[in-house]
Design an enzyme around this catalytic site. Structure first.
Site, PDB file in Angstrom:
ATOM      1  N   GLY A   1      -9.897  -2.287   2.999  1.00  0.00           N
ATOM      2  CA  GLY A   1     -10.541  -1.838   4.221  1.00  0.00           C
ATOM      3  C   GLY A   1     -11.028  -3.010   5.045  1.00  0.00           C
TER       4      GLY A   1
ATOM      5  N   ASP B   1       0.059   4.199   0.864  1.00  0.00           N
ATOM      6  CA  ASP B   1      -0.136   4.974   2.087  1.00  0.00           C
ATOM      7  C   ASP B   1       0.291   4.224   3.341  1.00  0.00           C
ATOM      8  OD1 ASP B   1      -2.227   3.241   1.510  1.00  0.00           O
ATOM      9  OD2 ASP B   1      -3.734   4.427   2.532  1.00  0.00           O
TER      10      ASP B   1
ATOM     11  N   HIS C   1       0.829  -1.200   0.000  1.00  0.00           N
ATOM     12  CA  HIS C   1       0.000   0.000   0.000  1.00  0.00           C
ATOM     13  C   HIS C   1       0.866   1.253   0.000  1.00  0.00           C
ATOM     14  CE1 HIS C   1      -4.009  -1.843   0.715  1.00  0.00           C
ATOM     15  NE2 HIS C   1      -3.284  -2.814   1.250  1.00  0.00           N
TER      16      HIS C   1
ATOM     17  N   GLU D   1      -8.402 -12.089   4.937  1.00  0.00           N
ATOM     18  CA  GLU D   1      -7.464 -11.482   5.880  1.00  0.00           C
ATOM     19  C   GLU D   1      -8.014 -11.608   7.298  1.00  0.00           C
ATOM     20  OE1 GLU D   1      -5.115  -7.261   6.616  1.00  0.00           O
ATOM     21  OE2 GLU D   1      -6.843  -7.297   5.269  1.00  0.00           O
TER      22      GLU D   1
END
Length: 373
Positions: free
Chosen positions: A178, A20, A18, A208
């Site tokens: 998310g 970010d 990712h 996950e």
């Protein structure tokens, strides 16, 4: 154990990283000072420690709260460009030769950027990084994956955004990201149907933290081409207490037999409670049973990790040979969302260094079967 430095000298590919989640702490401090944003720590070292310790909670929900600070520093075009450029620089320094930077454009609009402007800014940074790497004699293939937030309702819009930029701004694929609990992938079927209709690549975060049903929906209903994490597929695997034999349920067998790539991120999974230690992580079972495992960082800042470190951890925990780890590295290259000819060349270029490292490891002896223990 082959250490992190050993693996840094071998070519690797990152599929699940990712943008970010991998900012340099000093970069965050400089951007925060410029925009007047208050970070939870004042020095680069203290900030890095804060991210790791806060995320190391055993909870994905708590883990995700750290991104409030990283995304706050990625709201202007110049900041997005800088972060993307440094993402490439840091990958190259770690011996990574190709990678997909995933991020959610909808989270980067608070300073007035439009979705298209944000995507273009990241593309500029990735190109700058690739140009610098090529000039240094270390060519790097960079692409971006656009994520839609699975708890929001903008996935169709983000899918349309990805399609607009597929031929101009290094956008190679789509993802939903998310919290998985309560946010099934089927909520975003319209986006996946649009991508399918337009022959576009996508991966799906699944397995996950969510139940097996989330994985089944991602694969069989939404048509996932890769699975982000995917480790909860072990819920469909049992072991006979008498014989020790592994028994795969129908879905686990399907994922294994179809060789759907799993984007496994061990250190991240430890932070979010998938396993209590690396030796108990499902990756060992998945490798042993022949799943198409790739190795990734997820979030380098949050996990205080590098891809070379992930290789070293898995190598030590499960006693994997260099050739076994080579197969994982090449599986990552083979699963990249890039042109087939470019992918084939990359695999060929990566093969020799790993083979030579294995020969050196074994003193030049004859190579056994890749999975012979």
């Amino acid at each position: 154990m082959a250490d992190e430095e050993f693996f840094r000298n071998l070519p690797k590919v990152t599929l699940h990283d990712h943008l970010d989640g991998g900012l340099r702490p000093q970069t965050m401090i400089e951007i925060a000072d410029d925009i007047g944003y208050r970070l939870p720590a004042g020095s680069a070292d203290d900030l890095a420690d804060w991210f790791f310790e806060t995320a190391n909670s055993g909870s994905l929900a708590q883990y995700l709260t750290t991104f409030d600070h990283t995304t706050a520093c990625m709201q202007r075009a110049g900041d997005l460009r800088r972060v993307a450029r440094e993402w490439v620089d840091d990958q190259v320094a770690d011996g990574v030769v190709a990678g997909e930077a995933r991020w959610a454009p909808e989270q980067h609009l608070r300073a007035g950027l439009g979705l298209d402007e944000a995507v273009e800014a990241v593309a500029e940074g990735l190109r700058e990084g690739m140009d610098a790497a090529a000039a240094a004699g270390k060519p790097f293939i960079a692409r971006q994956l656009l994520c839609a937030m699975r708890h929001a309702d903008r996935s169709l819009e983000i899918a349309e955004l990805a399609l607009r930029h597929r031929d101009t701004d290094l956008v190679a694929g789509f993802d939903i990201a998310g919290g998985e609990q309560g946010n099934p992938p089927t909520n975003h079927l319209a986006a996946f149907h649009l991508l399918r209709d337009n022959d576009f690549f996508y991966t799906i975060h699944a397995g996950e933290e969510g139940p097996l049903e989330s994985l089944h929906e991602a694969v069989q209903v939404c048509g996932a081409m890769r699975l982000g994490h995917g480790v909860n597929i072990v819920q469909d695997i049992t072991r006979d207490p008498q014989t020790g034999r592994y028994l795969l349920g129908r879905h686990a067998r399907f994922v294994r037999d179809q060789q759907i790539p799993l984007e496994v991120c061990p250190s991240s999974n430890l932070q979010t409670g998938v396993a209590s230690s690396i030796k108990e992580h499902p990756i060992g079972t998945l490798i042993w049973l022949g799943f198409n495992v790739t190795l990734n960082c997820d979030n380098r800042l949050v996990g205080s990790t590098t891809l070379s470190r992930e290789y070293a951890l898995v190598s030590e925990a499960f006693g994997l040979s260099t050739m076994q780890l080579a197969q994982i590295a090449l599986a990552g290259a083979s699963a990249l969302f890039i042109d087939h000819a470019e992918r084939t060349r990359l695999v060929q270029q990566m093969t020799l260094p790993w083979f030579q490292a294995s020969v050196n490891e074994r003193g030049g002896g004859v190579q056994p079967d890749l999975w012979d223990r």
